[in-house]
Write a protein that holds these residues in place. Sequence first.
Motif, PDB file in Angstrom:
ATOM      1  N   GLY A   2       0.846  -1.188   0.000  1.00  0.00           N
ATOM      2  CA  GLY A   2       0.000   0.000   0.000  1.00  0.00           C
ATOM      3  C   GLY A   2       0.878   1.232   0.000  1.00  0.00           C
ATOM      4  N   THR A   4       1.664   4.998   2.068  1.00  0.00           N
ATOM      5  CA  THR A   4       1.462   5.881   3.225  1.00  0.00           C
ATOM      6  C   THR A   4       2.062   7.248   2.933  1.00  0.00           C
ATOM      7  N   GLN A  26       5.520  -0.937   2.528  1.00  0.00           N
ATOM      8  CA  GLN A  26       4.631   0.172   2.165  1.00  0.00           C
ATOM      9  C   GLN A  26       5.395   1.125   1.252  1.00  0.00           C
ATOM     10  N   ASP A  86      -3.201   4.339   2.069  1.00  0.00           N
ATOM     11  CA  ASP A  86      -3.672   3.536   3.205  1.00  0.00           C
ATOM     12  C   ASP A  86      -3.680   4.376   4.460  1.00  0.00           C
ATOM     13  N   THR A 130      -7.779   5.203   0.825  1.00  0.00           N
ATOM     14  CA  THR A 130      -8.539   4.001   0.476  1.00  0.00           C
ATOM     15  C   THR A 130      -9.753   3.915   1.413  1.00  0.00           C
ATOM     16  N   GLY A 133      -8.922   3.635   4.980  1.00  0.00           N
ATOM     17  CA  GLY A 133      -7.687   4.365   5.291  1.00  0.00           C
ATOM     18  C   GLY A 133      -7.709   4.985   6.684  1.00  0.00           C
ATOM     19  N   VAL A 264      -0.795   1.103   9.737  1.00  0.00           N
ATOM     20  CA  VAL A 264      -1.184   0.063   8.760  1.00  0.00           C
ATOM     21  C   VAL A 264      -1.465  -1.333   9.313  1.00  0.00           C
TER      22      VAL A 264
END
Length: 321
Positions: A2, A4, A26, A86, A130, A133, A264
């Motif tokens: 994902g 960040t 990430q 995310d 997302t 998120g 996360v």
Amino acid sequence: MGTTFITGGNAGLGFEAAKCLAAKKQNLVLAGRNPSTVQKAASELHARFGVQVTTVQLDLSSLASVRSAAKDVHRLIAEGKIEHLDALLCNAGAQFRGPISYSKDGYEETFATNYLGHFLLVNLLLDCLTKHGRVVFTASGTHDPETMDGKMVGKAIEPNAFALANEGKQNKKASSAGVRYATSKLCTLLFCYELNRRLIKRGSNLASIAFDPGLIPETGLTRTAPAFAAWLLRTRGMKWLLQKLGVTIGSLAFSGNALARIAVDPEFTEISGQYLQSNLGRLTTSKSSKASYDEQKAVRLWEDAATLVKLQLTETAEILR
Ligand SMILES: NC(=O)c1ccc[n+]([C@@H]2O[C@H](COP(=O)([O-])OP(=O)(O)OC[C@H]3O[C@@H](n4cnc5c(N)ncnc54)[C@H](OP(=O)(O)O)[C@@H]3O)[C@@H](O)[C@H]2O)c1
């Protein structure tokens, strides 16, 4: 994998969290005001962990810069250069000792940097997250006058946005740097909890979480403190004393990792609206100050901040309109 987004991800706690996130594979968006230091951090993270690290120019003390950074992120997503986020980590922060100073927009610099800049950023970027998120705010125990952390810096004052933005103007005596810092963190908590309430009302699955990393004298936060005081804080004896006095004690490694986990890790999916603290190597859910849960004050602060940053309905994330 994902993505960040992190403010203040080039140094201190933010860089430590960025390393932990990169180790979890990430991809990162590092947003900062100094292109060369941000690029240096990005190159190190990419070389060490192999993740994609994108940089965005962002000076939180300038509303124009926040708007331009938000535009960049929307464009990068639209062009497929980064994915939806995310997590959005509102981590950058500073203390301003010495003569009182004002941002480019004319607002007291601590309030402008720590609170107003992030307030605008979140309003502009929430649509980039997302579905599940998380927005994570790096707060500070100093916001709570009932704790030793708060007593050390001075009691946070009324979270009145107009008064805080104009501190020290018209020959009025300004609060101390410590009080301005603590108050900016109280505003951060009021914002975090109010965001959570608004998200729930709108049936959103997004999360809004606050995190106090504890005292970490090794970061650059004490850069405007007298050199002797900064040195003293880093000594073992002083750390021992502060711990005995009940100050919340973090560490770069533990608190940085904690921030990355909150951002996360699946174990933190159900903690929206909560305040987590890193203290002596433990991460726990805690109570923040009484004032931070005042819903009327939170709504007023939000509305006044929206006026100060000249927030337009058309630029606000759809979920918050
Ligand atoms: N260290 C502690 O004891 C402690 C305790 C509780 C909470 N916190 C909070 O933890 C967070 C991280 O601080 P830290 O301790 O890691 O301090 P730090 O090492 O000084 O890092 C602060 C970060 O914020 C960035 N920043 C400052 N002003 C900015 C602006 N106008 N626009 C964009 N970025 C800006 C800095 O960028 P530059 O590199 O360009 O300066 C740096 O990346 C802050 O929110 C702080 O309040 C720290």
